[in-house]
Design a protein around this motif. Structure first.
Motif, mmCIF file in Angstrom:
data_model
loop_
_atom_site.group_PDB
_atom_site.id
_atom_site.type_symbol
_atom_site.label_atom_id
_atom_site.label_comp_id
_atom_site.label_asym_id
_atom_site.label_seq_id
_atom_site.Cartn_x
_atom_site.Cartn_y
_atom_site.Cartn_z
ATOM 1 N N THR A 1 -6.684 1.795 -1.611
ATOM 2 C CA THR A 1 -5.637 1.283 -0.727
ATOM 3 C C THR A 1 -6.037 1.423 0.737
ATOM 4 O OG1 THR A 1 -3.922 1.801 -2.339
ATOM 5 C CG2 THR A 1 -3.224 1.564 -0.056
ATOM 6 N N SER B 1 -7.070 5.320 -6.406
ATOM 7 C CA SER B 1 -5.885 4.621 -5.924
ATOM 8 C C SER B 1 -5.708 4.774 -4.416
ATOM 9 C CB SER B 1 -4.651 5.137 -6.654
ATOM 10 O OG SER B 1 -3.520 4.402 -6.274
ATOM 11 N N TRP B 2 -5.813 5.992 -3.909
ATOM 12 C CA TRP B 2 -5.602 6.211 -2.474
ATOM 13 C C TRP B 2 -6.735 5.636 -1.636
ATOM 14 C CZ3 TRP B 2 -3.872 12.026 -2.796
ATOM 15 C CH2 TRP B 2 -2.564 12.072 -3.261
ATOM 16 N N ALA C 1 2.263 1.624 -3.475
ATOM 17 C CA ALA C 1 1.228 2.099 -4.406
ATOM 18 C C ALA C 1 0.938 3.577 -4.181
ATOM 19 C CB ALA C 1 -0.049 1.270 -4.235
ATOM 20 N N ALA C 2 0.874 4.006 -2.929
ATOM 21 C CA ALA C 2 0.620 5.419 -2.638
ATOM 22 C C ALA C 2 1.763 6.301 -3.140
ATOM 23 C CB ALA C 2 0.405 5.622 -1.148
ATOM 24 N N LEU D 1 -6.750 -1.759 3.365
ATOM 25 C CA LEU D 1 -5.972 -1.972 4.591
ATOM 26 C C LEU D 1 -6.836 -1.879 5.851
ATOM 27 C CD1 LEU D 1 -2.670 -0.109 3.708
ATOM 28 C CD2 LEU D 1 -3.032 -2.571 3.927
ATOM 29 N N SER E 1 -6.930 -1.524 -7.236
ATOM 30 C CA SER E 1 -7.186 -0.081 -7.160
ATOM 31 C C SER E 1 -6.066 0.718 -7.812
ATOM 32 C CB SER E 1 -7.391 0.363 -5.709
ATOM 33 O OG SER E 1 -6.194 0.270 -4.977
ATOM 34 N N PHE E 2 -4.824 0.255 -7.665
ATOM 35 C CA PHE E 2 -3.715 0.957 -8.312
ATOM 36 C C PHE E 2 -3.808 0.818 -9.832
ATOM 37 C CE2 PHE E 2 0.643 1.175 -9.983
ATOM 38 C CZ PHE E 2 0.959 2.466 -9.608
ATOM 39 N N ILE F 1 -5.495 -3.792 -3.334
ATOM 40 C CA ILE F 1 -4.547 -2.698 -3.539
ATOM 41 C C ILE F 1 -4.044 -2.703 -4.974
ATOM 42 C CG2 ILE F 1 -2.230 -1.871 -2.925
ATOM 43 C CD1 ILE F 1 -2.908 -2.748 -0.021
ATOM 44 N N GLY G 1 0.817 -1.215 0.000
ATOM 45 C CA GLY G 1 0.000 0.000 0.000
ATOM 46 C C GLY G 1 0.848 1.261 0.000
#
Length: 129
Positions: free
Chosen positions: A79, A75-76, A44-45, A83, A114-115, A111, A41
């Protein structure tokens, strides 16, 4: 005549149900996989910062900024939800004595999804000349 005292007959009692024991391997695996999902995560962030490069070739008329905003949000938030949801379900699974190891795996998959969705949205920012 011999007298034998009567022994009271005991009724058959069904065995009491026992709670399943907490599995140590499951707990350790869940913690290790959750740490891996959290690192994924973070990665990815961090990588979403590079979504802004999708707008580099843009001019005033050929750029769709809404897609870039949506890419960051998807994306954010994806994630964060993966989590937090995974942590919540790990705690619930520990209380209920369910298996816990697959919740962080599911978080890692979410994750990545979403990314990838954010990358797909960011690639739609530039409409071309």
């Amino acid at each position: 005549m011999t007298y034998y005292p009567t022994v009271p007959q005991q009724q058959w009692q069904p065995p009491q149900p026992q709670q399943p024991q907490q599995r140590t391997w499951d707990l350790l695996l869940a913690i290790a996989l959750y740490c891996a999902a959290a690192l994924l995560g973070l990665l990815a962030a961090y990588a979403t910062c590079f979504f802004a490069f999708a707008a580099d070739p843009c001019s005033a008329t050929n750029c769709r900024d809404g897609y870039l905003t949506a890419a960051f949000i998807v994306s954010w938030c994806g994630t964060a939800l993966a989590l937090l949801g995974s942590l919540t379900m790990i705690i619930l699974a520990a209380i209920k004595r369910w298996y816990m190891w697959y919740w962080p795996v599911l978080a890692g998959v979410l994750i990545v999804i979403s990314f990838a969705t954010g990358v797909s949205l960011a690639s739609q920012v530039y409409t071309g000349p």
